[in-house]
Write an enzyme that holds these catalytic residues in place. Structure first.
Site, PDB file in Angstrom:
ATOM      1  N   LYS A 108       0.832  -1.196   0.000  1.00 25.23           N
ATOM      2  CA  LYS A 108       0.000   0.000   0.000  1.00 25.23           C
ATOM      3  C   LYS A 108       0.870   1.251   0.000  1.00 25.23           C
ATOM      4  O   LYS A 108       2.061   1.227   0.338  1.00 25.23           O
ATOM      5  CB  LYS A 108      -0.952   0.022   1.200  1.00 25.23           C
ATOM      6  CG  LYS A 108      -0.264   0.004   2.575  1.00 25.23           C
ATOM      7  CD  LYS A 108       0.242   1.349   3.056  1.00 25.23           C
ATOM      8  CE  LYS A 108       1.002   1.259   4.370  1.00 25.23           C
ATOM      9  NZ  LYS A 108       1.627   2.548   4.755  1.00 25.23           N
TER      10      LYS A 108
ATOM     11  N   PRO B  13       9.605  -4.500  -0.018  1.00 22.64           N
ATOM     12  CA  PRO B  13      10.776  -4.224   0.823  1.00 22.64           C
ATOM     13  C   PRO B  13      10.432  -4.208   2.307  1.00 22.64           C
ATOM     14  O   PRO B  13       9.372  -3.723   2.708  1.00 22.64           O
ATOM     15  CB  PRO B  13      11.231  -2.835   0.356  1.00 22.64           C
ATOM     16  CG  PRO B  13      10.713  -2.715  -1.035  1.00 22.64           C
ATOM     17  CD  PRO B  13       9.419  -3.465  -1.056  1.00 22.64           C
ATOM     18  N   VAL B  14      11.333  -4.755   3.117  1.00 19.02           N
ATOM     19  CA  VAL B  14      11.165  -4.763   4.572  1.00 19.02           C
ATOM     20  C   VAL B  14      11.463  -3.372   5.119  1.00 19.02           C
ATOM     21  O   VAL B  14      12.362  -2.681   4.643  1.00 19.02           O
ATOM     22  CB  VAL B  14      12.105  -5.817   5.204  1.00 19.02           C
ATOM     23  CG1 VAL B  14      12.132  -5.691   6.717  1.00 19.02           C
ATOM     24  CG2 VAL B  14      11.660  -7.218   4.798  1.00 19.02           C
ATOM     25  N   ALA B  15      10.689  -2.960   6.121  1.00 21.44           N
ATOM     26  CA  ALA B  15      10.877  -1.657   6.792  1.00 21.44           C
ATOM     27  C   ALA B  15      10.866  -0.514   5.786  1.00 21.44           C
ATOM     28  O   ALA B  15      11.631   0.433   5.890  1.00 21.44           O
ATOM     29  CB  ALA B  15      12.172  -1.644   7.612  1.00 21.44           C
TER      30      ALA B  15
ATOM     31  N   SER C  23       2.464  -6.443   7.047  1.00 22.78           N
ATOM     32  CA  SER C  23       1.006  -6.478   7.187  1.00 22.78           C
ATOM     33  C   SER C  23       0.373  -7.288   6.062  1.00 22.78           C
ATOM     34  O   SER C  23      -0.616  -8.001   6.272  1.00 22.78           O
ATOM     35  CB  SER C  23       0.452  -5.051   7.189  1.00 22.78           C
ATOM     36  OG  SER C  23       0.911  -4.346   8.319  1.00 22.78           O
ATOM     37  N   ALA C  24       0.942  -7.174   4.858  1.00 25.80           N
ATOM     38  CA  ALA C  24       0.443  -7.983   3.741  1.00 25.80           C
ATOM     39  C   ALA C  24       0.690  -9.471   3.993  1.00 25.80           C
ATOM     40  O   ALA C  24      -0.135 -10.320   3.631  1.00 25.80           O
ATOM     41  CB  ALA C  24       1.101  -7.541   2.435  1.00 25.80           C
TER      42      ALA C  24
ATOM     43  N   ASP D 114      -2.174  -1.738   9.838  1.00 26.88           N
ATOM     44  CA  ASP D 114      -2.244  -1.793   8.373  1.00 26.88           C
ATOM     45  C   ASP D 114      -2.815  -3.111   7.849  1.00 26.88           C
ATOM     46  O   ASP D 114      -3.114  -3.220   6.660  1.00 26.88           O
ATOM     47  CB  ASP D 114      -0.853  -1.586   7.758  1.00 26.88           C
ATOM     48  CG  ASP D 114      -0.338  -0.169   7.914  1.00 26.88           C
ATOM     49  OD1 ASP D 114      -1.143   0.735   8.187  1.00 26.88           O
ATOM     50  OD2 ASP D 114       0.877   0.036   7.749  1.00 26.88           O
TER      51      ASP D 114
END
EC number: 2.7.1.148
Length: 322
Positions: free
Chosen positions: A12, A109-111, A118-119, A151
């Site tokens: 998102k 991508p992480v962070a 959340s996905a 999220d």
């Protein structure tokens, strides 16, 4: 041999993010517009009889493993992984004794402020619902999604949503036109809690009271067909109250934001308006068409620290079974 159930959920961008002062619990009220994107996390769930839950992470694109599957993700205890927590919550809520082997295919991508974790949780909820034979609609899973993170409900539902409360109480805003978004990821992540802590150092910049609905004019711009006549007005909708605290923590993000925001179209009107995606450090910029998106991506890539530019579209559906 048990069948495998595979589900996905979207990343998102927060098209609008207004942040209120922290409440008595220390949490911030939000007024935000979630815009789902066609970059998806995938969770494959294979039931197991012993009730245990295991998880394996793998990159969707091996060349991008450094940003989608960094070493710290594999070092995360399984019980803290959002996909594992989602399946455990399904077990506890519905009295499920069956366990699960999870394979999480990471594309987000992480962070990065794009809700990759959340996905994962949203996709795991949807895969578990089907794997465990639960006849429950998405709306019944929303209370569980809220327990997992602010999220997660938006990733479960997808499309374009107004989020209030902690951003987890949602209202569908569609239909809206498909839009291009350029998402510029960074070589270094940025902690969401740290950004909110930094925001708390400037309480005067956080709203004492937030709206509960978009104005009629804002909704019209959001839902209307984009054109050169309305594009500048649409760009003025975009804002993120976490920009200042994020830039205080990461001043290197200021230059790419300014550089992209200086771009003009042939009529010398703004080509885009780059904003922070969520709590960052990913930067987001909408585009009226594909050539504009490509120009924006090329400009982002000229700045040190930018890892990769994704040209994405949305809104897209939420959690889906494949």
């Amino acid at each position: 041999m048990s069948p495998t159930f595979t589900a996905s959920a979207p990343a998102k961008v927060n098209l609008l993010l207004r942040c209120g002062q922290p409440d008595e619990k220390g949490y911030h009220q939000l007024f935000t517009v979630f815009h789902s994107l066609n970059l998806r996390e995938t969770v494959s769930l294979t039931p197991r009889e012993d009730g245990k839950i295991t998880v394996t992470n793998q990159p969707a694109d091996p060349s991008q493993s450094a940003i989608t599957c960094p070493p710290e993700l594999d070092e995360l205890p399984a019980e803290k992984h959002l996909a594992v927590r989602a399946v455990k919550l399904i077990q506890d809520t519905y009295g499920i004794k069956t366990g699960a082997d999870l394979v999480v295919t990471k594309a987000v991508p992480v962070a990065g402020g794009m809700a990759g974790g959340s996905a994962d949780a949203a996709a795991a909820l949807w895969a578990a619902k089907h794997a465990f034979g639960l006849s429950v609609p998405k709306v019944e899973l929303l209370p569980l999604a809220r327990q997992l993170g602010a999220d997660v409900p938006a990733c479960l539902l997808g499309e374009i949503l107004l989020g209030t409360g902690y951003g987890d109480h949602l209202k569908l805003l569609g239909p809206v036109p498909q839009r291009y978004w350029v998402m510029a990821t960074n070589q270094t992540g940025l902690s969401t809690p740290l950004v909110f802590q930094q925001a708390d150092r400037h309480p005067e910049q956080l709203a004492a009271e937030l709206p509960t609905e978009l104005s009629e004019a804002e909704l019209k711009l959001l839902q209307g067909t984009d054109s050169s006549d309305t594009w500048t007005d649409f760009l003025e909708l975009l804002e993120n109250d976490l920009t200042l605290p994020a830039l205080e923590l990461r001043p290197d993000l200021a230059a790419p934001l300014a550089g992209v925001n200086a771009l003009k179209d042939v009529d010398q009107q703004p080509l885009t308006r780059a904003i922070l995606s969520g709590s960052g450090p990913t930067l987001a910029a909408p585009a009226l068409d594909l050539p504009s998106a490509q120009k924006i991506a090329q400009t982002f890539q000229t700045y040190p620290g930018i890892e990769r530019c994704y040209i994405l579209q949305g809104p897209v559906p939420g959690a889906q079974l494949h």
